[in-house]
Write an enzyme that holds these catalytic residues in place. Structure first.
Site, PDB file in Angstrom:
ATOM      1  N   ASP A  36       0.818  -1.228   0.000  1.00 14.48           N
ATOM      2  CA  ASP A  36       0.000   0.000   0.000  1.00 14.48           C
ATOM      3  C   ASP A  36       0.844   1.267   0.000  1.00 14.48           C
ATOM      4  OD1 ASP A  36      -2.305  -1.586   0.170  1.00 14.48           O
ATOM      5  OD2 ASP A  36      -2.286  -1.566   2.352  1.00 14.48           O
ATOM      6  N   GLU A 200     -11.502  -2.370  -2.913  1.00 11.91           N
ATOM      7  CA  GLU A 200     -10.949  -1.563  -1.823  1.00 11.91           C
ATOM      8  C   GLU A 200      -9.878  -0.618  -2.366  1.00 11.91           C
ATOM      9  OE1 GLU A 200      -9.393  -4.477   0.875  1.00 11.91           O
ATOM     10  OE2 GLU A 200      -7.800  -5.110  -0.468  1.00 11.91           O
TER      11      GLU A 200
END
Length: 321
Positions: A36, A200
């Site tokens: 991420d 997501e």
């Protein structure tokens, strides 16, 4: 089109796939353990990369290609948010507003809906300068239709309006207006796939007349233990809108709230499960897509995920890597 790993027949797809997706550009120095990622370039030309783990790990480099060097944790004492997971922070997103830098982060545990999006502030980006401001007010629990993780800040161009886009599984991706340090108003849904809720990690990027909603779809993690069925691993999708509040549609005109999404980057060659993406307008290179991925020549463990980036071409009206 996605490669089926471990099947001999899938190997014949590699030449075709290599034409569909570009390989990641060069990365030197510390390029693994970059789940991420979120990047930003400071005024002096130093690049900063923030990533999940290590209480938000900070790496810096003189160039987007590196060499990347570990500098420490953004929040070495963890978060002040009183929820499980406040010592294991996820999904950083860094943004500059005026002369301040804001770092959004997630407090949660895997598979839990008891989550919150926190925020820290710095004037320099350096490790040791971040002040934890606690919760933004964006929180979730099992009574709500969303999960409060993976926050991303976007400004409505030409205004003082800021929005935080967030969400993971449950009923998809939502958005709420923020100051940018606190929530204002109620969250509303901007993307959802009722047939496959595994979406997501939203990122919103303004280019030309459109706001592009990038998101990750599929299974993100644990590939070394249990890889998902072919085509169900992480991949990067996009929808767009002329308004920052939507509605967002894909290239075929399908609503992003009803399963819409155009593939931007999927598994190909030795790249597997790219996602956790961000988009950044680099002052030298122009728009770039950055993400983490598994290099199948190295290994499938979460800690082996590498930092990848590519330039994006928007000339067709849709992002092409």
């Amino acid at each position: 089109m996605v490669q089926t790993w471990g099947m001999v027949g899938a190997l014949s797809l590699l030449p075709c796939l290599s034409h569909v997706h570009a390989l990641p550009e060069q990365c030197l120095g510390v390029c693994v353990n970059s789940h991420d990622p979120s990047i930003i370039r400071r005024g002096d030309g130093t690049y900063f990369r923030f990533s999940t783990g290590g209480r938000i790990a900070i790496h810096t480099a003189p160039n987007i290609t590196g060499p990347w060097t570990y500098r420490g944790a953004a929040l070495p004492g963890g978060s002040s948010i009183n929820l499980p997971g406040n010592q294991d922070l996820w999904a950083p997103d860094v943004a500059q507003v005026g002369n301040q830098y804001y770092l959004y982060y997630s407090v949660s545990t895997f598979g839990s809906q008891n989550s919150a999006i926190g925020i820290a502030r710095s004037t320099s980006l350096d490790a040791g300068t971040w002040t934890d401001l606690g919760s933004t007010g964006v929180v979730s629990n099992p009574s709500l239709p969303y999960n409060a993780i993976d926050g991303n800040l976007v400004n409505e161009e030409g205004t003082s309006n800021y929005f935080l886009t967030f969400g993971s599984f449950w009923q998809g991706i939502h958005r709420v207006r923020v100051t940018p340090t606190k929530q204002h108003g109620s969250p509303y849904q901007v993307a959802f796939d009722p047939r496959d809720p595994a979406i997501e990690g939203p990122t919103v990027f303004k280019n030309g007349e459109f706001y592009y909603l990038f998101f990750s779809k599929g299974s993100c993690c644990g590939y070394d233990r249990n890889r998902p069925p072919a085509g169900k691993e992480y991949r990067i999708m996009v929808c767009r809108s002329t308004s920052p509040v939507g509605p967002f549609v894909d290239k075929q005109g399908r609503s992003c709230r009803d399963g819409g999404g155009t593939l931007v980057l999927g598994s190909h060659d030795w790249v597997y499960g790219p996602g956790g993406q961000g988009v950044y307008r680099d002052p030298v290179l122009g728009p770039i897509l950055y993400y983490h991925y598994v290099d199948t020549r190295i290994g499938f463990a979460d800690g082996q995920k590498k930092f990848g980036w590519n330039r994006i071409n928007f000339s067709s009206g849709w992002p092409v890597v």
